[in-house]
Design a protein around this motif. Structure first.
Motif: not given
Length: 616
Positions: A45-56
């Motif tokens: 996973l990339e940082q942007r995907q991790a940020d998406s998880v956190a946002a969800n």
């Protein structure tokens, strides 16, 4: 200076005590209910995907205790299991097909301890809860698959050598090869078989018939290889789901034990473990009529397969590439928005696919999905497990251009089917079908009850020994109790540093170690008492007591250690765990009971002190 204790020994004992304290600490902090998100492909996973998880998670109104992203994986910790389960369901619905969402229990160890590499012991199935499966490998199916492979290979070898043959088919006792009644043809066929298939035994049954069989030695190797490949494949499949600390090991000659701590969903787990799914790519036979083949006139070199709707499709028998040549697979949507699996082949498969597509542009190619299903049938009033090989054409597409290493497969019913197929292809196909012959589920409440009872047994055993030593040996008993606590600390630290899995038998080993740990101090104290009765001074009695008791202590602990090694060598599973804890406990108790107590005795009574009496 009889009781002089070297400085380096003091430093050694204190260093071991400090290390034992630090590395046993993580076991006091427990675990946090967590949700882990990882990539289902070889790309992390990339940082942007991790940020998406956190946002969800934030948008849904949940606040994690902590949110971590490292090594291409996301770990969100929560205060309770209710939040954990709700967030897991949320992320499964929100995340893309190429991400895996898994429940886990993450150690609540403080950051400063984790920075030192201090982690708690893993908890086994009986303490944490989860599922236990005993799988049986169908060795007959493995042999049958190998014989079918030989059938195809022999046909190809004969065609390449331009040797005429009537049929090559699998029989109950081997592979039957029927040839024209011609000595030259027979001699040429035997020459090819001896050259390219040396591993087979070739018997001349008649002038026009040969029988090829797999030798017994090779059958044993085949079974061993099938079992090993199945273990590897199952481990890969479990790793894909993110389950922490799975236990997957061989039992006997044809069985595999799978233990998954923390897993409660047995239905999806059984489907994952037992599914034998793979793909084959074949050319469509456009030179012959399908209806004629259905009526019984199947052309040589072709075979009828059903598609997903049950309609017949005539395909070439020659396989272009198979599932074992797939190195990576991921699920997703194609340009038209339909579910697809994106496939990467190894070098051999890519070369074959490239040559085939280059030579057959404009012709249709089919994707055959192969799966083994286990069904229960009632025969004469008894339930009998019946394995069925299901083959169906999931896609037929015209080759528009040459491709080799990377391409996509469509024709799947839904996104979940594409995701499951991609996971199975990545993990590899099972070498032979497996059947679940035993299944047990241990709930987390029972696991917690086992933990509580185990800790209670350790506490009761510890305090009983402490009380006895204090009452019977007074000051020297207090010293022995310190050594007992030191021993428990050191044993816990070693098990944590080794990242051992603690089970109920392991707890039994700890309780037994506590009982045995004071044996050495009992021998030393009784020897000191004996020397005092013989008229020796307190200082001389201490010196002689430690020196003379050492040989007895060493012999008794060595014999117990040998028993532990035998248990480890011949035992399985829980017995091995008990043996490991017992062996480590013997080593730590030897150090703490002799060296640790000697240091304290020297601090109290050693040096130039004039000692009139001992608190013994």
């Amino acid at each position: 200076m009889q009781n002089h204790f070297p400085v380096w020994k003091n430093v050694l004992v204190l260093t071991v005590l400090l290390i034992g304290f630090i590395y046993s600490l993580p076991n006091l902090y427990g675990n946090d209910p967590s949700v882990q998100v990882a990539s289902s492909t070889s790309t992390p996973l990339e940082q942007r995907q991790a940020d998406s998880v956190a946002a969800n998670i934030k948008d849904a109104g949940f606040t994690p205790k902590s949110f971590e992203f490292s090594n291409g994986k996301v770990l969100a910790r929560f205060s309770n299991t209710d939040e954990q389960l709700k967030v897991a369901d949320l992320l499964k619905a929100k995340m893309s097909n190429n991400a895996t969402v898994a429940l886990s229990l993450a150690p609540a160890t403080p950051g400063w301890l984790r920075a030192l590499g201090a982690e708690p012991m893993h908890l086994g199935l009986d303490l944490r809860g989860g599922v236990h499966f005993l799988l049986e490998v169908d060795m007959d199916a493995a042999i049958k698959q190998d014989e079918e492979r030989y059938v195809n290979d022999i046909r190809s070898a004969f065609r390449d050598a331009k040797i005429r043959y009537q049929s090559v088919s699998k029989e109950a006792n081997g592979i039957k090869i029927s040839l024209p009644d011609n000595n030259e043809t027979k001699a040429a066929a035997i020459e090819v078989l001896n050259k390219d298939f040396r591993q087979l035994d070739i018997d001349e049954k008649t002038d026009s018939e040969l029988l090829a069989t797999i030798p017994e030695k090779q059958l044993k190797e085949l079974k061993k290889s099938a079992l090993g490949q199945n273990i590897t494949t199952l481990r890969n499949r479990i790793n894909e789901t993110g389950v922490a600390e799975p236990i997957i090991q061989q039992q006997g000659e044809d069985r595999i034990v799978v233990q998954l701590p923390g897993v409660q969903d047995t239905t999806s787990t059984k489907d994952l473990l037992g599914t034998t799914a793979t793909l084959e790519y074949r050319l469509v036979d456009t030179e012959h009529d399908v209806q004629s083949a259905v009526e019984g006139h199947v052309p040589v070199g072709s075979r009828i397969y059903p598609d997903k709707n049950g309609r017949p499709v005539l395909l070439k028998r020659a396989v272009i590439v198979t599932g074992d040549q797939i190195t990576d697979a991921s699920s997703g949507l194609d340009q038209e928005g339909t579910p697809a699996v994106f496939i990467t082949l190894d070098n051999v498969g890519a070369k074959k696919m490239g040559k085939m597509t280059q030579d057959n542009i404009g012709k249709p190619m089919a994707v055959v999905f192969i799966e083994y299903k286990s069904q229960t049938k009632v025969v004469d009033g008894q339930k009998v497990q019946h394995k069925e090989k299901v083959e169906k054409v999931i896609s037929v597409a015209t080759i528009r251009d040459s491709f080799s290493k990377r391409f996509q497969t469509t024709g799947l019913d839904n996104v979940q089917e594409a995701r499951t197929l991609a996971l199975l292809l990545r993990a590899g196909a099972l070498a032979a079908p497996v059947e679940i012959v035993e299944e047990r589920t241990i709930g987390p409440s029972l696991g917690q009850e086992n933990i509580n009872q185990g800790i209670l047994s350790i506490e009761v055993g510890f305090f009983l020994v402490v009380a006895f030593m204090l009452i019977y040996y007074r000051g020297f008993g207090l010293i022995a109790n310190f050594a007992l606590f030191f021993n428990l600390l050191a044993l816990t630290a070693i098990l944590s540093m080794l990242q051992a899995t603690l089970t109920l038998p392991g707890m039994a080993g700890i309780v037994l170690t506590l009982g045995m740990a004071v044996d050495a101090n009992v021998l030393i104290n009784e020897r000191i008492r004996e020397e005092l009765r013989n008229g020796h001074s307190p200082q001389a009695s201490i010196y002689i007591g430690y020196e003379k008791a050492f040989a007895t202590i060493f012999d008794s602990n060595t014999t117990t250690l040998l028993v532990a090694l035998v248990l480890y060598g011949f035992g399985t599973g829980p017995v091995k765990g008990f043996a490991v804890v017992l062996a480590l406990g013997i080593i730590t108790s030897m150090f703490t009971a002799i060296t640790g107590t000697r240091m304290l005795v020297n601090w109290i009574y050693g040096g130039d002190r004039q000692v009139e009496r001992l608190s013994l």
